[in-house]
Scaffold this active site. Structure first.
Site, PDB file in Angstrom:
ATOM      1  N   ASP A 198       0.835  -1.189   0.000  1.00  0.00           N
ATOM      2  CA  ASP A 198       0.000   0.000   0.000  1.00  0.00           C
ATOM      3  C   ASP A 198       0.872   1.242   0.000  1.00  0.00           C
ATOM      4  O   ASP A 198       2.090   1.192   0.200  1.00  0.00           O
ATOM      5  CB  ASP A 198      -1.020  -0.005   1.135  1.00  0.00           C
ATOM      6  N   ILE A 199       0.228   2.378  -0.254  1.00  0.00           N
ATOM      7  CA  ILE A 199       0.944   3.642  -0.381  1.00  0.00           C
ATOM      8  C   ILE A 199       1.249   4.190   1.008  1.00  0.00           C
ATOM      9  O   ILE A 199       0.361   4.259   1.875  1.00  0.00           O
ATOM     10  CB  ILE A 199       0.109   4.661  -1.180  1.00  0.00           C
TER      11      ILE A 199
ATOM     12  N   GLU B   5      -5.997   2.313  -0.645  1.00  0.00           N
ATOM     13  CA  GLU B   5      -4.655   2.410  -1.219  1.00  0.00           C
ATOM     14  C   GLU B   5      -3.910   1.084  -1.162  1.00  0.00           C
ATOM     15  O   GLU B   5      -2.694   1.050  -1.308  1.00  0.00           O
ATOM     16  CB  GLU B   5      -3.848   3.495  -0.481  1.00  0.00           C
TER      17      GLU B   5
END
Length: 363
Positions: free
Chosen positions: A233-234, A276
């Protein structure tokens, strides 16, 4: 005569429906050349079928709606479809006798095909209007052919009085039925895509993730091979949303989806699991999975994202689990990748971590 033309119309409509079943996607003037030729060929064969149910007018002359498939396929496929249909239609006329009428019909078919192909490329208007003028053009040539071959003026006039209005109505109905078939097929394809694809990133969605995850895990078990799950994920995505708003965050997600899709090979599948969080399935063991994950991570780290006329750089944290190293089923494999992702966050983000047993005790 009227009843026979009506029967021709029914065969025409059924024929278009059957032809549509042979094409996975709709035909248009940007379709591959060979697909347009094939569509024209099928409509040419439909024209021959219509000839078997034609109206005999004497002296080897027959009347039917064979030109309607050519008109409709010309609208969608342009000149290649028109010529393919015209050649087959004209040649097929010789199945009903090698007569002067057949020779005239062959050249009339080519003239109709060339004219309809030209009209389809020049007249970019509604299907009903364009096919109407194609039909008028075709019927002028057909009327000429009947005039050349038919000595009885009374039968000629009677034929045209019935033929012209039925041809116009049949063309209108056939064109709109084809339009409805195309719209239904396009809608079905969109629904299939929406059911499996994330609308924002273009990657597979979470529903497809669980479906394909289970399928590939079963295949790995049967073949005694490896399957790697890369979960990422970001980093600090909330800060991006707070700074640029959710629209700015969506720009990042969409561009990231395109970048990930370009990096994943044919052996891998990329998903957006939600928010995300993303995942990738690879039919590879730990070393190959780590190498690929690091390539993904460093590429994203260097890649510039443009949001509201500003350049934004992001990083990702990655967790990896591998079958059959420590996991035996889908839920275990996903849980281990999630734990490894959490560990990557704990160790400072922007890094790749492969699940180890000790991480379970630490968390």
């Amino acid at each position: 005569m009227f009843k026979q033309f009506i029967a021709n119309s029914g065969i025409l409509i059924a024929g278009f429906y059957l032809i549509s079943k042979f094409f996975p996607s709709t035909i248009h003037q940007q379709s591959p050349f060979h697909m347009r030729l094939l569509a024209g060929a099928f409509c040419g064969l439909l024209s021959i079928v219509l000839m078997f149910f034609s109206i005999p007018l004497g002296h080897g002359i027959i009347a039917d709606l064979r030109h309607v498939p050519l008109v409709v396929v010309s609208y969608y496929g342009g000149m290649p479809s028109a010529l393919a249909a015209g050649m087959i239609m004209g040649t097929g006329r010789f199945l009903f006798g090698n007569t002067f009428a057949s020779i005239v019909s062959f050249f009339i078919s080519l003239a109709i095909a060339i004219g309809c192909g030209w009209i389809s490329q020049r007249m970019k208007r509604h299907i009903a209007i364009t096919t109407f003028w194609m039909n008028v053009y075709s019927m002028c040539f057909i009327s000429l052919a009947l005039f050349i071959n038919m000595p009885d003026e009374h039968i000629y006039t009677q034929t045209l009085v019935v033929f012209w209005p039925i041809s116009i109505v049949a063309t209108y109905v056939a064109a709109n039925i084809c339009k409805d078939i195309r719209q239904s097929k396009d809608m079905l394809q969109h629904y299939k895509q929406w059911a499996t694809t994330d609308f924002l990133t273009g990657l597979y969605n979470v529903r497809q993730f669980h479906t394909l995850f289970g399928q590939h895990l079963e295949q790995a078990k049967e073949k005694n091979s490896c399957l790697s799950l890369i979960l990422f994920d970001i980093d600090r995505f909330k800060l991006i949303n707070d700074t640029y708003g959710h629209d700015g965050g969506d720009v990042i997600l969409r561009d990231l989806g395109e970048l990930v899709r370009s990096l994943v090979s044919k052996d891998g599948m990329a998903f957006r699991n939600g928010g995300e969080e993303f995942s990738i399935l690879l039919s590879s063991c730990e070393h190959e999975a780590v190498t690929f994950a690091e390539h993904i991570r460093t590429t994203i780290e260097r890649h510039p994202f443009f949001v509201q006329q500003q350049t934004v750089h992001i990083t990702i944290s990655i967790g990896i689990s591998v079958f059959p190293t420590l996991a035996t089923n889908e839920s275990e494999l996903f849980k281990q990748a999630d734990i490894a992702l959490y560990e990557a966050k704990q160790q400072g983000r922007n890094r790749t971590i492969v699940y180890k047993k000790e991480y379970l005790h630490e968390t």
